[in-house]
Design an enzyme around this catalytic site. Sequence first.
Site, PDB file in Angstrom:
ATOM      1  CG  HIS A   1      37.807  44.533  33.433  1.00 14.40           C
ATOM      2  ND1 HIS A   1      37.011  44.908  32.383  1.00 14.40           N
ATOM      3  CD2 HIS A   1      37.155  44.881  34.561  1.00 14.40           C
ATOM      4  CE1 HIS A   1      35.917  45.486  32.858  1.00 14.40           C
ATOM      5  NE2 HIS A   1      35.971  45.477  34.182  1.00 14.40           N
TER       6      HIS A   1
ATOM      7  CG  HIS B   1      39.415  40.575  40.834  1.00 18.65           C
ATOM      8  ND1 HIS B   1      39.959  41.819  40.987  1.00 18.65           N
ATOM      9  CD2 HIS B   1      38.497  40.691  39.854  1.00 18.65           C
ATOM     10  CE1 HIS B   1      39.391  42.656  40.134  1.00 18.65           C
ATOM     11  NE2 HIS B   1      38.492  41.998  39.433  1.00 18.65           N
TER      12      HIS B   1
ATOM     13  CG  ASP C   1      40.910  46.604  40.767  1.00 22.10           C
ATOM     14  OD1 ASP C   1      41.469  46.057  41.743  1.00 22.10           O
ATOM     15  OD2 ASP C   1      39.962  46.082  40.151  1.00 22.10           O
TER      16      ASP C   1
HETATM   17 FE   FE2 Z   1      38.711  46.452  38.587  1.00 20.97          FE
HETATM   18 FE   FE2 Z   2      37.211  43.250  38.335  1.00 22.52          FE
END
Ligand code: FE2
Ligand code: FE2
Length: 265
Positions: free
Chosen positions: A68, A156, A8
Amino acid sequence: MKLLFIGDIVGSPGRNAVKQLLPKLREQHALDFVIANGENSAGGNGITPKIAEELFSYGVDVITTGDHLWDQKEVVELLENEKRFLRPLNYPANVPGRGSGVFEIQNSKFKIKNSIGVMNLQGRTFMPPLENPFTLGLDEVKRLRAQTKIIFVDFHAEATSEKIAFARMLDGQVSAVVGTHTHVQTADEQIFPGGTAYLTDAGFTGPHESVLGREIEPVLKRFLTGMPQRFEVAKNRVLLHGAVIEIDDASGKAVKIQRVSESIV
Ligand SMILES: [Fe+2]
Ligand SMILES: [Fe+2]
């Protein structure tokens, strides 16, 4: 072939780390393909078309995401138009975007043209509810394997058990499963008996003098008071986190997995 997966990317410090360190890593590891999770690349929250373009210009070939995804409304443009941009596969069927893709590996050293399948899924334990990543992931891998044996999965997810179980399910069917979302790099890199490389979490690329990339004080204040706070992206001790995976071109099985934690100068 050798690929780099970047954990990330958080805000501009994370993007700068990719800009600064990717050329060096490409040379050092003779990389053929680069995949990066970009869910926090816009100020820590989501991603925009402009930022995706920036990451592609640094040498990222495919961008994956996670919870996100929707933080920036312009993301819909990416979901609708950009084939190199993936969202978790396990959204309901009518949601824009795609959860997997097959991409050509551009490298003159290959006698035959090779391609890589990339898939992005999101876990359901301590996460917003989505469709079942296990059943949908299995079906999608079948489809991808009809096109290539080299397959990379960004799973994820929050829970280590969900990540390990998911990767064990796909052992022998994909080249690698690497987890994202917790932003904490785990030390359990390994190759399962069937030939699937695995790492529970790649970590995050951004400022590590922080709480998962955010300024420490506001996060602490929220834990102390329960009051909502603005979580700004922190600044210091910027690291690029991820993993380099070597894959046998013919069988699609992983040969080696190596964690990456590089600091900017
Ligand atoms: Fe993240
Ligand atoms: Fe995340």
